[in-house]
Design an enzyme around this catalytic site. Sequence first.
Site, PDB file in Angstrom:
ATOM      1  N   ASP A 123      67.230  22.417  88.444  1.00 38.68           N
ATOM      2  CA  ASP A 123      66.850  22.158  87.061  1.00 38.68           C
ATOM      3  C   ASP A 123      67.796  22.945  86.168  1.00 38.68           C
ATOM      4  OD1 ASP A 123      65.169  21.123  85.073  1.00 38.68           O
ATOM      5  OD2 ASP A 123      63.357  21.689  86.162  1.00 38.68           O
ATOM      6  N   HIS A 156      72.764  20.477  79.149  1.00 38.80           N
ATOM      7  CA  HIS A 156      71.375  20.861  79.451  1.00 38.80           C
ATOM      8  C   HIS A 156      71.083  20.860  80.943  1.00 38.80           C
ATOM      9  CE1 HIS A 156      69.635  20.695  75.296  1.00 38.80           C
ATOM     10  NE2 HIS A 156      70.836  20.177  75.103  1.00 38.80           N
TER      11      HIS A 156
HETATM   12  C1  GDG Z   1      66.251  18.780  80.344  1.00 41.52           C
HETATM   13  C2  GDG Z   1      66.689  19.505  81.632  1.00 41.52           C
HETATM   14  C3  GDG Z   1      66.195  21.684  80.505  1.00 41.52           C
HETATM   15  C4  GDG Z   1      56.182  17.317  79.305  1.00 41.52           C
HETATM   16  N1  GDG Z   1      55.039  16.638  79.429  1.00 41.52           N
HETATM   17  C5  GDG Z   1      54.512  16.524  78.200  1.00 41.52           C
HETATM   18  C6  GDG Z   1      55.359  17.156  77.307  1.00 41.52           C
HETATM   19  N2  GDG Z   1      56.390  17.628  78.018  1.00 41.52           N
HETATM   20  C7  GDG Z   1      57.498  18.409  77.468  1.00 41.52           C
HETATM   21  C8  GDG Z   1      57.360  19.839  77.932  1.00 41.52           C
HETATM   22  C9  GDG Z   1      58.784  20.337  77.859  1.00 41.52           C
HETATM   23  C10 GDG Z   1      59.594  19.070  78.128  1.00 41.52           C
HETATM   24  O1  GDG Z   1      58.718  17.952  77.992  1.00 41.52           O
HETATM   25  C11 GDG Z   1      60.181  19.047  79.515  1.00 41.52           C
HETATM   26  O2  GDG Z   1      61.237  19.949  79.538  1.00 41.52           O
HETATM   27  P1  GDG Z   1      61.948  20.468  80.847  1.00 41.52           P
HETATM   28  O3  GDG Z   1      62.877  21.550  80.462  1.00 41.52           O
HETATM   29  O4  GDG Z   1      60.899  20.916  81.800  1.00 41.52           O
HETATM   30  O5  GDG Z   1      62.682  19.220  81.505  1.00 41.52           O
HETATM   31  P2  GDG Z   1      63.657  17.960  81.080  1.00 41.52           P
HETATM   32  O6  GDG Z   1      62.948  16.982  80.238  1.00 41.52           O
HETATM   33  O7  GDG Z   1      64.202  17.448  82.361  1.00 41.52           O
HETATM   34  O8  GDG Z   1      64.834  18.613  80.209  1.00 41.52           O
HETATM   35  C12 GDG Z   1      65.946  20.822  81.753  1.00 41.52           C
HETATM   36  C13 GDG Z   1      65.928  20.896  79.244  1.00 41.52           C
HETATM   37  O9  GDG Z   1      66.627  19.638  79.224  1.00 41.52           O
HETATM   38  C14 GDG Z   1      66.339  21.674  77.989  1.00 41.52           C
HETATM   39  O10 GDG Z   1      67.668  22.044  78.035  1.00 41.52           O
HETATM   40  O11 GDG Z   1      65.305  22.782  80.549  1.00 41.52           O
HETATM   41  O12 GDG Z   1      66.396  21.518  82.906  1.00 41.52           O
HETATM   42  O13 GDG Z   1      66.465  18.691  82.775  1.00 41.52           O
HETATM   43  O14 GDG Z   1      59.077  20.803  76.577  1.00 41.52           O
HETATM   44  O15 GDG Z   1      56.475  20.491  77.076  1.00 41.52           O
HETATM   45  N3  GDG Z   1      55.116  17.251  76.006  1.00 41.52           N
HETATM   46  C15 GDG Z   1      53.942  16.667  75.552  1.00 41.52           C
HETATM   47  N4  GDG Z   1      53.092  16.005  76.375  1.00 41.52           N
HETATM   48  C16 GDG Z   1      53.338  15.904  77.695  1.00 41.52           C
HETATM   49  O16 GDG Z   1      52.549  15.278  78.434  1.00 41.52           O
HETATM   50  N5  GDG Z   1      53.639  16.758  74.264  1.00 41.52           N
END
Ligand code: GDG
Length: 482
Positions: A379, A167
């Site tokens: 990212d 990821h």
């Molecule tokens: C890793 C990789 C890759 C965030 N705040 C709240 C909330 N979220 C959810 C978002 C989103 C998720 O968390 C964050 O996803 P990201 O992709 O931005 O980042 P990572 O957690 O670092 O994920 C990344 C991912 O894996 C998938 O392969 O894209 O690059 O680092 O879904 O919506 N959800 C809720 N409340 C919040 O306050 N319900």
Amino acid sequence: MKLPKLVLVSNRLPITFTTEDGKLKGQPSSGGLVSALEPLLKAHGGIWVGSGGTEDSPQIRKILEDASADSPYKYAPLFLTAEEQSNFYEGFSNEIVWPLFHDLQSRCNFDPRYWEFYERVNRKFADAVEQASNADDLIWIHDYQLMQVGKTLRCRRPGARLAFFLHIPFPSPDIFAKLPWRQQILKDLLAHDLLGVQTGRDQRNLIACLRCFIPSVKISGQGESRLAVSELGRTHIEAFPISIDYCAFADQSESEPVLERVQQIKAKTHDIQITVGVDRLDYTKGIPERLKAYGYFLRHYPEFHRKVELIQIVVPSREGIPRYDQLKREVERLVTHVNGEFSEPGWVPINYIYRSVPRDELIAIYRAADVALITSLKDGMNLVAKEYCAAKTEVNGVLVLSEFAGAAPELRVGAILVNPNDELGVAAGLKQALEMTPEERRRRMLRLRHQIRQADIHTWRDRFFHALEKTAAAAEGQSDEP
Ligand code: GDG
């Protein structure tokens, strides 16, 4: 396509345990991996193997059993000791692999003790997978904490179907070279039949590292699908940009509670344009860089005073790790600094939320926001960028996106791309977004939404399984064609 029985393996189960009023409770975990994979396993069924934390107890087992009974897929938990959690997870995974793979090698602590625990805990995961699965299941291992599980399973079950998805980004050879266990990790990855990474950039880096550090490996194929053949076997290497359940986000964005909440938010902000940032607390997300750029923007473009607000949601993550506690303090200092410098009665430029908000609330904020500002230093993908666009069913809003996010190549069609290290450039990108005409916003958002809709999480899964089928067919024919 006939889908195989799936055993999904990740470091944590998608449930986090918390104690409220002295009562133990299971809650959905947040984070990109869970956001992406949960809907998929819900639709498909199967088994999710992952850690349930460090405290094995009858209450935790009961919560997981009850959750399994109500869910289309089952949980197979394993438990780590506090020492394992500290050395394998906080140590090897998050003090070595996480910073290194995000090009931040100066933050690495290459403690050899961490490596011992990484190997030990990966074997423990392999034991749990072996117990939970049958010989012909598809075992799909996820992410950087578990790069050695496949190797152990391959030794025990030579014919197993093993796939791995990373990821986070894969670094270039110059950076990967710093890892004392570089050759071992690459060999471990070659135990899988299919190795998925997020983007073409990661695929190129991984192949370049294989060429540098395992010279005997033979790479064939061109472009998207490549085949690595070595004494360890045959591994297909392909980029599968992960995505979101587009329709679920779009539908929820049109739901009554979300629409009501958007009205409430808008009623309070009147003619103020809202910019939103949503991140786990992590130094790779470029939160301080964003706040500094926002401060610069307010300092140099005073015409935007009382006209903009940044809603910055930061979700607590990896609490207790000193670097993360330090980052939290840095973010709080910057928020206070910018608000202290510019606030006026009736206007506070940054609305800072340090907690996970419910999904309805998150989608309402996306929908209400005129701009999403994403400034990751690096990212794997960044799902927030895709979620923001999916929630904009009124086809408005502007995405300002770091060119170092894995999402950038797909979303450059409509986003304003910025270099997060360039404070002036980010401020200029934000200004461009806020001044953009409704027609241009619409034109760009249409393209973004089209792109995300046609490459959603279901397409991602189908592409992955299709590649796996091709891999199996090619292995039967033993051709060197990927
Ligand atoms: C890793 C990789 C890759 C965030 N705040 C709240 C909330 N979220 C959810 C978002 C989103 C998720 O968390 C964050 O996803 P990201 O992709 O931005 O980042 P990572 O957690 O670092 O994920 C990344 C991912 O894996 C998938 O392969 O894209 O690059 O680092 O879904 O919506 N959800 C809720 N409340 C919040 O306050 N319900």
